[in-house]
Write an enzyme that holds these catalytic residues in place. Structure first.
Site, PDB file in Angstrom:
ATOM      1  N   ASN A  12       0.831  -1.220   0.000  1.00 51.22           N
ATOM      2  CA  ASN A  12       0.000   0.000   0.000  1.00 51.22           C
ATOM      3  C   ASN A  12       0.851   1.249   0.000  1.00 51.22           C
ATOM      4  O   ASN A  12       2.011   1.227   0.385  1.00 51.22           O
ATOM      5  CB  ASN A  12      -0.851   0.075   1.288  1.00 51.22           C
ATOM      6  N   ASP A  14       0.566   4.522   2.207  1.00 47.04           N
ATOM      7  CA  ASP A  14      -0.132   4.989   3.410  1.00 47.04           C
ATOM      8  C   ASP A  14      -0.246   6.509   3.403  1.00 47.04           C
ATOM      9  O   ASP A  14       0.735   7.216   3.120  1.00 47.04           O
ATOM     10  CB  ASP A  14       0.645   4.574   4.675  1.00 47.04           C
ATOM     11  N   LYS A  41       0.643  -4.468   4.900  1.00 43.02           N
ATOM     12  CA  LYS A  41       1.181  -5.424   5.874  1.00 43.02           C
ATOM     13  C   LYS A  41       2.208  -6.375   5.253  1.00 43.02           C
ATOM     14  O   LYS A  41       3.229  -6.690   5.870  1.00 43.02           O
ATOM     15  CB  LYS A  41       0.038  -6.224   6.513  1.00 43.02           C
ATOM     16  N   GLY A  42       1.947  -6.823   4.034  1.00 45.86           N
ATOM     17  CA  GLY A  42       2.877  -7.743   3.381  1.00 45.86           C
ATOM     18  C   GLY A  42       4.204  -7.058   3.092  1.00 45.86           C
ATOM     19  O   GLY A  42       5.280  -7.560   3.467  1.00 45.86           O
ATOM     20  N   ASN A  44       5.417  -4.393   4.379  1.00 44.71           N
ATOM     21  CA  ASN A  44       6.097  -4.030   5.629  1.00 44.71           C
ATOM     22  C   ASN A  44       6.884  -5.216   6.190  1.00 44.71           C
ATOM     23  O   ASN A  44       8.022  -5.070   6.646  1.00 44.71           O
ATOM     24  CB  ASN A  44       5.084  -3.590   6.692  1.00 44.71           C
ATOM     25  N   GLU A 149      -4.592  -9.286   4.104  1.00 44.90           N
ATOM     26  CA  GLU A 149      -4.984  -8.072   3.365  1.00 44.90           C
ATOM     27  C   GLU A 149      -5.140  -8.313   1.874  1.00 44.90           C
ATOM     28  O   GLU A 149      -5.298  -7.368   1.110  1.00 44.90           O
ATOM     29  CB  GLU A 149      -3.973  -6.942   3.612  1.00 44.90           C
ATOM     30  N   ASP A 255       4.565   6.244  16.943  1.00 46.91           N
ATOM     31  CA  ASP A 255       3.596   5.772  15.950  1.00 46.91           C
ATOM     32  C   ASP A 255       3.653   4.237  15.958  1.00 46.91           C
ATOM     33  O   ASP A 255       4.691   3.664  15.610  1.00 46.91           O
ATOM     34  CB  ASP A 255       3.989   6.331  14.575  1.00 46.91           C
ATOM     35  N   ALA A 258       2.380  -0.653  12.030  1.00 50.22           N
ATOM     36  CA  ALA A 258       3.277  -1.721  11.531  1.00 50.22           C
ATOM     37  C   ALA A 258       4.115  -2.401  12.620  1.00 50.22           C
ATOM     38  O   ALA A 258       4.972  -3.227  12.296  1.00 50.22           O
ATOM     39  CB  ALA A 258       4.199  -1.228  10.410  1.00 50.22           C
ATOM     40  N   ASP A 261       3.688  -5.956  12.184  1.00 50.66           N
ATOM     41  CA  ASP A 261       4.394  -6.479  10.999  1.00 50.66           C
ATOM     42  C   ASP A 261       5.859  -6.736  11.331  1.00 50.66           C
ATOM     43  O   ASP A 261       6.435  -7.759  10.953  1.00 50.66           O
ATOM     44  CB  ASP A 261       4.305  -5.470   9.838  1.00 50.66           C
TER      45      ASP A 261
HETATM   46  O1  RIB Z   1       0.156  -2.945   9.552  1.00 52.59           O
HETATM   47  C1  RIB Z   1       0.262  -1.618   9.115  1.00 52.59           C
HETATM   48  C2  RIB Z   1      -0.217  -1.489   7.702  1.00 52.59           C
HETATM   49  O2  RIB Z   1      -1.604  -1.758   7.667  1.00 52.59           O
HETATM   50  C3  RIB Z   1      -0.068  -0.116   7.110  1.00 52.59           C
HETATM   51  O3  RIB Z   1       1.183   0.095   6.494  1.00 52.59           O
HETATM   52  C4  RIB Z   1      -1.239  -0.031   6.149  1.00 52.59           C
HETATM   53  O4  RIB Z   1      -0.857  -0.018   4.808  1.00 52.59           O
HETATM   54  C5  RIB Z   1      -2.120  -1.223   6.477  1.00 52.59           C
HETATM   55  O5  RIB Z   1      -1.991  -2.198   5.538  1.00 52.59           O
END
Ligand code: RIB
Length: 322
Positions: A12, A14, A41-42, A44, A149, A255, A258, A261
């Site tokens: 993604n 973001d 998520k992938g 990351n 996702e 923050d 992720a 992840d």
């Molecule tokens: O886990 C965080 C992620 O969740 C973000 O980077 C966002 O893109 C969502 O997929």
């Protein structure tokens, strides 16, 4: 233990907005700042793995779909720059996936994902991708990392194919959606956070007792090992032989996007280096803690040495056997 890693999942762009608090329904808020960043998520998990393994010979591959737009080109390039192989990324006619992320003053977040190209990762693509990967790499020594996702039917098909090939399967069930019952027994390690664990087991894990109850339910469903990620509390590990709780490391959270992840990637990286379950849990806790000290999903993802520094700096944060 592992000589390569294939992350199958979402990618993604973001759109991050800092807000004084997460808005209530109907409330209009003035944001404090806005930024665009690479996420999904992938993707990351793949970037986090590659940073943690950069000094070693392991290889990290990412499989997913992007649009033919600039976002797709940039997201691909970002993976390459971070040392992730992009040969299993396909193009989609759809736009590259995006996520709207609100982050409040105490680092909590709320995320809305618009899948775009991620939604086009269909079952045929998923099976063919795993098969093509297996022609390239000995899958018996591969750790496959999945999240939820991309369409669930595709994740299920990919897990079946990956398991047939003899690889190790780690599933991050995020965002939580119903999963075919038979699939649980194909999963080596499932890594829910507290609310995901509650959704699948009916138990909200916040103490050793409730975490044990939730883990037992996953075990009855067929999963080999369970990790429950509980943010500022810490995390639990359960399998047939061992049960551990590792408290969270102390850091200044900016923050938390992720963090889950990074935890998954770090646990896989540590197991890949033959660390024990408890050492891997501690390593993953530390990597996730570092990741929340910077803004955006990927900006503060640490390398191996940075994680080692935190492990040495906080020697009293160690897993306790339950
Ligand atoms: O886990 C965080 C992620 O969740 C973000 O980077 C966002 O893109 C969502 O997929």
């Amino acid at each position: 233990m592992f000589d390569s890693f294939l992350v199958v999942g979402s990618i993604n762009i973001d759109y991050n907005v800092r807000v004084p608090h997460l808005p209530n329904p109907g409330e209009t808020l003035t944001g404090k700042s806005f930024s665009r960043a690479f996420g999904g998520k992938g993707a990351n998990q793949a970037v986090s793995l590659a940073r943690l393994l950069r000094e070693s010979k392991e290889k990290v591959f990412f499989a997913g779909k992007v649009g033919t737009d600039d976002d797709g080109k940039n997201a691909r390039e970002n993976l390459k720059i971070n040392g992730v192989s992009t040969q299993f990324i396909s193009n989609s006619e759809n736009h590259t996936g995006m996520a709207l992320i609100e982050i409040d003053d105490v680092a909590n977040n709320r995320i809305v994902v618009v899948p775009g190209a991620n939604g086009d990762c269909d079952e045929n693509w998923a099976v063919a991708t795993i098969q093509n990967y297996c022609k390239l790499k000995p899958s018996i020594k591969t750790c496959f990392l999945f999240q939820l996702e991309i369409p669930i039917a595709s994740v299920e098909a990919a897990i079946r194919t990956a398991k047939d090939s003899g690889g190790t399967i780690i599933l991050d069930p995020a965002p939580a959606v119903p999963i075919e019952k038979k699939l649980w027994s194909l999963i080596d390690v499932v890594t829910p956070n507290q609310s995901e664990a509650q959704l699948y087991t009916g138990v909200f894990p916040k103490t050793n007792d409730s975490a044990q109850k939730a883990a037992l339910k996953f075990a009855h469903m067929g999963t080999q090992a369970v990790i429950i990620k509980a943010g500022a509390i810490g995390s639990w590990y359960f399998d047939e032989k061992e049960q551990w709780f590792c408290p969270a490391f102390t850091v200044k959270a900016l923050d938390t996007t992720a963090a889950g992840d990074v935890f998954n990637a770090a646990f896989a990286a540590a197991r890949g280096k033959d660390m024990s379950a408890s050492d891997s849990l501690r390593f993953a806790n530390a990597a996730a803690a570092i990741s929340i000290t910077g803004e955006g999903a990927q900006s503060a993802m640490p390398g191996y040495d940075t994680v080692k520094e935190l492990l040495q700096a906080q020697p009293k944060i160690v897993p306790r056997q339950l």
